[in-house]
Design a protein around this motif. Structure first.
Motif, short mmCIF file in Angstrom:
data_model
loop_
_atom_site.label_atom_id
_atom_site.label_comp_id
_atom_site.label_asym_id
_atom_site.label_seq_id
_atom_site.Cartn_x
_atom_site.Cartn_y
_atom_site.Cartn_z
N ILE A 2 -88.81 54.95 24.41
CA ILE A 2 -89.61 55.43 23.31
C ILE A 2 -90.93 54.65 23.26
O ILE A 2 -90.94 53.42 23.42
N THR A 3 -92.04 55.34 23.03
CA THR A 3 -93.32 54.64 22.92
C THR A 3 -93.43 54.00 21.53
O THR A 3 -92.73 54.38 20.58
N LEU A 4 -94.34 53.04 21.41
CA LEU A 4 -94.55 52.38 20.13
C LEU A 4 -95.00 53.39 19.07
O LEU A 4 -94.55 53.33 17.92
N GLN A 5 -95.86 54.32 19.44
CA GLN A 5 -96.33 55.33 18.49
C GLN A 5 -95.17 56.19 18.01
O GLN A 5 -95.07 56.49 16.82
N GLU A 6 -94.32 56.61 18.93
CA GLU A 6 -93.15 57.42 18.55
C GLU A 6 -92.22 56.64 17.63
O GLU A 6 -91.71 57.17 16.64
N TYR A 7 -92.03 55.37 17.96
CA TYR A 7 -91.14 54.55 17.15
C TYR A 7 -91.66 54.40 15.73
O TYR A 7 -90.93 54.58 14.76
N CYS A 8 -92.93 54.05 15.59
CA CYS A 8 -93.49 53.80 14.27
C CYS A 8 -93.52 55.05 13.40
O CYS A 8 -93.51 54.97 12.17
N ALA A 9 -93.54 56.22 14.04
CA ALA A 9 -93.51 57.47 13.27
C ALA A 9 -92.15 57.74 12.66
O ALA A 9 -92.05 58.42 11.63
N PRO A 11 -88.97 55.09 12.75
CA PRO A 11 -88.24 53.95 13.32
C PRO A 11 -86.73 54.12 13.35
O PRO A 11 -86.08 53.81 14.36
N CYS A 12 -86.17 54.57 12.26
CA CYS A 12 -84.70 54.61 12.16
C CYS A 12 -84.09 55.79 12.88
O CYS A 12 -82.90 55.77 13.20
N GLY A 13 -84.89 56.81 13.15
CA GLY A 13 -84.36 57.99 13.82
C GLY A 13 -84.55 57.98 15.32
O GLY A 13 -83.88 58.75 16.03
N THR A 14 -85.45 57.13 15.83
CA THR A 14 -85.72 57.14 17.26
C THR A 14 -84.94 56.07 18.02
O THR A 14 -84.60 56.26 19.19
N LEU A 15 -84.65 54.93 17.36
CA LEU A 15 -83.91 53.85 18.01
C LEU A 15 -82.87 53.29 17.05
O LEU A 15 -83.08 53.26 15.84
N SER A 16 -81.77 52.83 17.61
CA SER A 16 -80.71 52.24 16.80
C SER A 16 -80.98 50.78 16.47
O SER A 16 -80.29 50.19 15.64
N ILE A 17 -81.97 50.18 17.13
CA ILE A 17 -82.33 48.78 16.93
C ILE A 17 -83.85 48.67 16.85
O ILE A 17 -84.56 49.60 17.23
N PRO A 18 -84.38 47.56 16.36
CA PRO A 18 -85.84 47.40 16.29
C PRO A 18 -86.50 47.53 17.65
O PRO A 18 -85.92 47.22 18.69
N TYR A 19 -87.76 47.97 17.63
CA TYR A 19 -88.51 48.23 18.86
C TYR A 19 -88.58 47.00 19.76
O TYR A 19 -88.40 47.10 20.98
N TRP A 20 -88.82 45.82 19.17
CA TRP A 20 -88.99 44.63 20.01
C TRP A 20 -87.70 44.30 20.76
O TRP A 20 -87.74 43.80 21.88
N LYS A 21 -86.54 44.58 20.15
CA LYS A 21 -85.27 44.34 20.83
C LYS A 21 -85.04 45.36 21.93
O LYS A 21 -84.56 45.03 23.02
N ALA A 22 -85.36 46.62 21.63
CA ALA A 22 -85.11 47.69 22.59
C ALA A 22 -85.88 47.48 23.90
O ALA A 22 -85.43 47.90 24.97
N LYS A 23 -87.03 46.82 23.82
CA LYS A 23 -87.83 46.60 25.04
C LYS A 23 -87.12 45.69 26.04
O LYS A 23 -87.40 45.77 27.23
N GLY A 24 -86.22 44.85 25.54
CA GLY A 24 -85.60 43.88 26.44
C GLY A 24 -84.11 44.02 26.61
O GLY A 24 -83.46 43.12 27.15
N ILE A 25 -83.54 45.12 26.13
CA ILE A 25 -82.09 45.30 26.17
C ILE A 25 -81.73 46.57 26.93
O ILE A 25 -82.36 47.61 26.74
N SER A 26 -80.73 46.48 27.78
CA SER A 26 -80.18 47.65 28.46
C SER A 26 -78.80 47.94 27.88
O SER A 26 -78.05 47.02 27.56
N ILE A 27 -78.47 49.20 27.74
CA ILE A 27 -77.16 49.57 27.21
C ILE A 27 -76.10 49.19 28.24
O ILE A 27 -76.19 49.57 29.40
#
Length: 209
Positions: A2-9, A11-27
Motif C-alpha cells: 500500500i502506498t503512503l497516500q492510500e494508507y493515509c486516506a 488507515p484502518c481499512g487498508t492495513l491491519s497495522i501502522p504503516y511504519w510497521k508494515a514497511k518492515g514486516i512480512s506475513i
C-alpha cells in the motif's frame, strides 16, 4: 505494498497495522490477514482464528485530559524504569500469553517512532499501576497507542480512559490522526474504553493461522 497516500486516506481499512510497521514486516508462512469486508466463515475452518478491531481518532479538537481518578497521579515514564514497566505489563496481561522483557521495553525507546511524552504512567502512592505507551510516525503523521494496561486490582476506576485521554492530548499538537488496535474478544473490553475516548470506526481484521 500500500502506498503512503492510500494508507493515509483510510488507515484502518487498508492495513491491519501502522504503516511504519508494515514497511518492515512480512506475513509469516501459514498466516493470513483478512479485512472483514473480504472475510468468509469457511476461511476459518481448521485454523486458529482471532479478530482485531482497528480504530481511528482525528484529534480535532484536541481531547481534554480531564480530572485524575481519586488516589491516582499521572507522570511520564522514563525508559530507565523499563524493568518496573515490564513487570506491570506482564501482571496486567495475566489473562493471556502476552509478555515482555525489560530488554524489549528498553528497545522501544530506541525505535524511530519513540516520543517520550507518549509514555505515561498512572501511580498510586508512588507505585506504577497502569500505563499507556504511544508512538509517532512523522512520515504518515500517525500517532499510535501501542500499549495500554492497568493492574487488575485497579481496574473499573477510570484509569485506562484517563491514560488514553492524556496520550491523545499529548499527540494532538504534532499528529494528524491516532490509531489503535486490539483483540475483539478480550475479556477486559479495551474497545469500549477507546470508543468512550472518541475513537471511531468499524474495521475488523481476521488473523488466520
Amino acid at each position: 505494498m500500500i502506498t503512503l497516500q492510500e494508507y493515509c486516506a483510510n488507515p484502518c481499512g487498508t492495513l491491519s497495522i501502522p504503516y511504519w510497521k508494515a514497511k518492515g514486516i512480512s506475513i509469516p508462512p501459514g498466516m493470513e490477514i483478512v479485512h472483514h469486508s473480504r472475510f468468509r466463515e469457511e476461511m476459518a475452518a481448521g485454523r486458529h482464528h482471532s479478530r482485531y478491531f482497528r480504530l481511528i481518532h482525528h484529534l480535532r479538537p484536541a481531547p481534554q485530559s480531564g480530572a485524575a481518578p481519586s488516589g491516582i497521579e499521572f507522570a511520564p515514564i522514563s525508559p530507565d524504569r523499563a524493568g518496573e514497566l515490564a513487570g506491570m505489563i506482564n501482571r496486567s496481561y495475566g489473562h493471556s500469553d502476552v509478555g515482555v522483557t525489560e530488554e524489549e521495553v528498553r528497545g522501544w525507546a530506541g525505535a524511530p517512532v519513540y516520543r517520550p511524552e507518549l509514555w505515561i504512567g498512572a501511580f498510586a502512592d508512588g507505585t506504577l499501576v497502569g500505563s499507556v505507551i504511544g508512538e509517532f510516525d512523522p512520515e504518515a503523521g500517525e500517532a499510535v497507542i501501542e500499549w495500554l494496561q492497568v493492574l487488575p486490582e485497579y481496574r473499573r476506576r477510570g484509569i485506562a480512559a484517563a491514560l488514553v485521554l492524556r496520550a491523545l492530548n499529548a499527540m494532538a499538537p504534532f499528529a494528524d490522526f491516532a490509531t489503535v488496535s486490539g483483540e475483539c474478544d478480550n475479556p477486559t473490553e479495551p474497545e469500549a474504553v477507546y470508543r468512550a475516548c472518541g475513537f471511531q470506526g468499524d474495521d475488523v481484521w481476521h488473523i488466520l493461522r
